[in-house]
Design a protein around this motif. Structure first.
Motif, PDB file in Angstrom:
ATOM      1  N   CYS A 114      16.508  24.768  15.284  1.00 30.01           N
ATOM      2  CA  CYS A 114      17.968  24.855  15.283  1.00 30.01           C
ATOM      3  C   CYS A 114      18.462  25.819  14.197  1.00 30.01           C
ATOM      4  CB  CYS A 114      18.569  23.463  15.060  1.00 30.01           C
ATOM      5  SG  CYS A 114      18.341  22.338  16.466  1.00 30.01           S
ATOM      6  N   PRO A 115      19.721  26.250  14.288  1.00 34.56           N
ATOM      7  CA  PRO A 115      20.239  27.218  13.313  1.00 34.56           C
ATOM      8  C   PRO A 115      20.353  26.684  11.892  1.00 34.56           C
ATOM      9  CG  PRO A 115      21.557  27.236  15.325  1.00 34.56           C
ATOM     10  CD  PRO A 115      20.650  26.057  15.412  1.00 34.56           C
ATOM     11  N   SER A 116      20.487  25.361  11.725  1.00 36.89           N
ATOM     12  CA  SER A 116      20.636  24.795  10.382  1.00 36.89           C
ATOM     13  C   SER A 116      19.908  23.462  10.292  1.00 36.89           C
ATOM     14  CB  SER A 116      22.113  24.587  10.039  1.00 36.89           C
ATOM     15  OG  SER A 116      22.655  23.522  10.801  1.00 36.89           O
ATOM     16  N   VAL A 117      19.655  23.040   9.063  1.00 34.86           N
ATOM     17  CA  VAL A 117      18.982  21.762   8.832  1.00 34.86           C
ATOM     18  C   VAL A 117      19.825  20.606   9.370  1.00 34.86           C
ATOM     19  CG1 VAL A 117      18.269  20.138   7.021  1.00 34.86           C
ATOM     20  CG2 VAL A 117      17.616  22.560   6.878  1.00 34.86           C
ATOM     21  N   GLY A 118      21.134  20.661   9.151  1.00 30.81           N
ATOM     22  CA  GLY A 118      21.997  19.599   9.654  1.00 30.81           C
ATOM     23  C   GLY A 118      21.917  19.462  11.165  1.00 30.81           C
ATOM     24  N   GLU A 119      21.884  20.598  11.858  1.00 29.51           N
ATOM     25  CA  GLU A 119      21.767  20.568  13.317  1.00 29.51           C
ATOM     26  C   GLU A 119      20.391  20.082  13.762  1.00 29.51           C
ATOM     27  OE1 GLU A 119      24.181  24.116  15.221  1.00 29.51           O
ATOM     28  OE2 GLU A 119      23.480  24.676  13.211  1.00 29.51           O
ATOM     29  N   GLU A 120      19.366  20.383  12.984  1.00 30.35           N
ATOM     30  CA  GLU A 120      18.023  19.861  13.287  1.00 30.35           C
ATOM     31  C   GLU A 120      18.035  18.336  13.275  1.00 30.35           C
ATOM     32  OE1 GLU A 120      15.349  21.232  14.281  1.00 30.35           O
ATOM     33  OE2 GLU A 120      15.310  23.298  13.615  1.00 30.35           O
ATOM     34  N   ILE A 121      18.625  17.763  12.242  1.00 29.61           N
ATOM     35  CA  ILE A 121      18.636  16.306  12.108  1.00 29.61           C
ATOM     36  C   ILE A 121      19.491  15.668  13.199  1.00 29.61           C
ATOM     37  CG2 ILE A 121      19.270  14.390  10.580  1.00 29.61           C
ATOM     38  CD1 ILE A 121      18.699  16.298   8.215  1.00 29.61           C
ATOM     39  N   ALA A 122      20.554  16.349  13.600  1.00 26.21           N
ATOM     40  CA  ALA A 122      21.448  15.799  14.626  1.00 26.21           C
ATOM     41  C   ALA A 122      20.893  15.950  16.033  1.00 26.21           C
ATOM     42  CB  ALA A 122      22.810  16.495  14.542  1.00 26.21           C
ATOM     43  N   PHE A 123      19.948  16.865  16.224  1.00 25.76           N
ATOM     44  CA  PHE A 123      19.508  17.208  17.581  1.00 25.76           C
ATOM     45  C   PHE A 123      18.962  15.992  18.328  1.00 25.76           C
ATOM     46  CE2 PHE A 123      16.304  18.578  20.657  1.00 25.76           C
ATOM     47  CZ  PHE A 123      17.027  19.491  21.407  1.00 25.76           C
ATOM     48  N   GLY A 124      18.034  15.263  17.734  1.00 24.00           N
ATOM     49  CA  GLY A 124      17.409  14.126  18.414  1.00 24.00           C
ATOM     50  C   GLY A 124      18.404  13.042  18.790  1.00 24.00           C
ATOM     51  N   ARG A 154      21.517  25.408   5.609  1.00 20.16           N
ATOM     52  CA  ARG A 154      20.521  26.475   5.515  1.00 20.16           C
ATOM     53  C   ARG A 154      19.668  26.521   6.777  1.00 20.16           C
ATOM     54  NH1 ARG A 154      17.007  26.838   0.112  1.00 20.16           N
ATOM     55  NH2 ARG A 154      19.154  26.701  -0.673  1.00 20.16           N
ATOM     56  N   ALA A 155      19.287  27.724   7.190  1.00 23.87           N
ATOM     57  CA  ALA A 155      18.403  27.877   8.348  1.00 23.87           C
ATOM     58  C   ALA A 155      16.996  27.412   7.984  1.00 23.87           C
ATOM     59  CB  ALA A 155      18.371  29.332   8.792  1.00 23.87           C
ATOM     60  N   PRO A 156      16.333  26.661   8.865  1.00 27.04           N
ATOM     61  CA  PRO A 156      14.992  26.161   8.555  1.00 27.04           C
ATOM     62  C   PRO A 156      13.990  27.253   8.196  1.00 27.04           C
ATOM     63  CG  PRO A 156      15.877  24.981  10.434  1.00 27.04           C
ATOM     64  CD  PRO A 156      16.837  26.089  10.125  1.00 27.04           C
ATOM     65  N   TYR A 157      14.140  28.453   8.808  1.00 32.06           N
ATOM     66  CA  TYR A 157      13.159  29.498   8.530  1.00 32.06           C
ATOM     67  C   TYR A 157      13.260  30.010   7.090  1.00 32.06           C
ATOM     68  CZ  TYR A 157      16.740  33.171   8.978  1.00 32.06           C
ATOM     69  OH  TYR A 157      17.848  33.968   8.810  1.00 32.06           O
ATOM     70  N   ARG A 158      14.355  29.667   6.409  1.00 35.38           N
ATOM     71  CA  ARG A 158      14.529  30.088   5.020  1.00 35.38           C
ATOM     72  C   ARG A 158      13.981  29.057   4.032  1.00 35.38           C
ATOM     73  NH1 ARG A 158      20.511  31.371   3.833  1.00 35.38           N
ATOM     74  NH2 ARG A 158      19.546  31.937   1.842  1.00 35.38           N
ATOM     75  N   LEU A 159      13.418  27.978   4.522  1.00 40.04           N
ATOM     76  CA  LEU A 159      12.870  26.942   3.657  1.00 40.04           C
ATOM     77  C   LEU A 159      11.412  27.237   3.335  1.00 40.04           C
ATOM     78  CD1 LEU A 159      14.252  23.760   5.470  1.00 40.04           C
ATOM     79  CD2 LEU A 159      15.318  25.029   3.588  1.00 40.04           C
ATOM     80  N   SER A 160      10.941  26.656   2.242  1.00 41.57           N
ATOM     81  CA  SER A 160       9.518  26.732   1.912  1.00 41.57           C
ATOM     82  C   SER A 160       8.731  25.812   2.839  1.00 41.57           C
ATOM     83  CB  SER A 160       9.292  26.306   0.462  1.00 41.57           C
ATOM     84  OG  SER A 160       9.531  24.908   0.312  1.00 41.57           O
ATOM     85  N   GLY A 161       7.406  25.939   2.834  1.00 41.02           N
ATOM     86  CA  GLY A 161       6.578  25.085   3.681  1.00 41.02           C
ATOM     87  C   GLY A 161       6.780  23.612   3.387  1.00 41.02           C
TER      88      GLY A 161
END
Length: 231
Positions: A114-124, A154-161
């Motif tokens: 997803c475009p952002s961490v917040g949207e990732e958490i909301a997706f499911g 923040r976009a997930p791809y910008r996070l560290s591993g």
């Protein structure tokens, strides 16, 4: 459906991957599991231990119905889980199963899109059809629980591993599944973030949920008080 005890039963399970390299003998298959048995009770934390390549990830993929035994039986909540039921068109069985089981892959990039961490958490929760107010409540609770406030936009791809791994665990927990399956959940995490994830998983089990992990870190197993299954 899925209301029996124990929660997970693998009985005399065998599994073999097709070997595209052609070095698995005349059958063209590479055996990974042979007469494997596993029982996981509700409210239990179980740790699969063993060397790389022994089949830990395969067991987890079978439990999540991403692979199916070539022999033996898998039951979840007392109900047989078969390829026929899972792969039926518009399968309500598969949807119900995947709402009850959450899988955190070893490689977090495979489940963050997803475009952002917040949207990732909301997706499911959104895909589950929950009301907007409930989705928002879950997102806020999970963000606080995993200390992700500064990452929400923040976009997930910008996070560290390590940050990606923490977000991946958070996303699965937002579904509130009966069973969380985590493949090497603390890989890439520093000491502080490992302690956070362990603390959250331990509280999840204490709340009556069930956790299955694979790990090479014995200190994590001890901290979780996990029942050990050696492969």
């Amino acid at each position: 459906m899925f209301d029996g005890d124990p929660l997970v039963e693998l009985s005399h399970v065998c599994f073999a991957y097709r070997d595209v390299a052609g070095d698995a003998g005349a059958s063209g298959r590479r055996a990974v599991l042979d007469d494997f048995n596993l029982t996981i009770n509700r409210g239990e934390c179980v740790a699969l231990l063993g060397p790389n390549g022994i089949g830990k990830t395969t067991v987890m993929r079978i439990i999540n119905a991403l692979e199916f035994p070539t022999a033996g039986e898998y039951r979840f909540g007392g109900t047989p889980v078969t390829r026929v039921e899972v792969e039926k068109r518009n399968s309500r069985f598969a949807k119900a199963l995947h709402q009850r089981i959450g899988f955190v892959f070893q490689n977090s990039d495979t489940q963050l899109f997803c475009p952002s961490v917040g949207e990732e958490i909301a997706f499911g929760p959104t895909q589950m059809g929950l009301p907007d107010a409930e989705v928002e409540r879950r997102v806020n609770d999970i963000v606080r629980l995993f200390d992700l406030e500064r990452f929400v936009d923040r976009a997930p791809y910008r996070l560290s591993g390590g940050e990606k791994k923490r977000v991946a665990v958070a996303c699965v927990m937002s579904l509130n599944p009966d069973l969380m399956v985590l493949d090497e959940p603390t890989d890439g995490l520093d000491t502080e973030n490992t302690a956070l994830v362990v603390r959250v998983l331990k509280a999840y089990v204490e709340a009556g949920k069930t956790v299955l992990i694979s790990t090479h870190h014995h200190d994590i197993v001890e901290a979780l008080g996990a029942h050990i299954v050696r492969m």
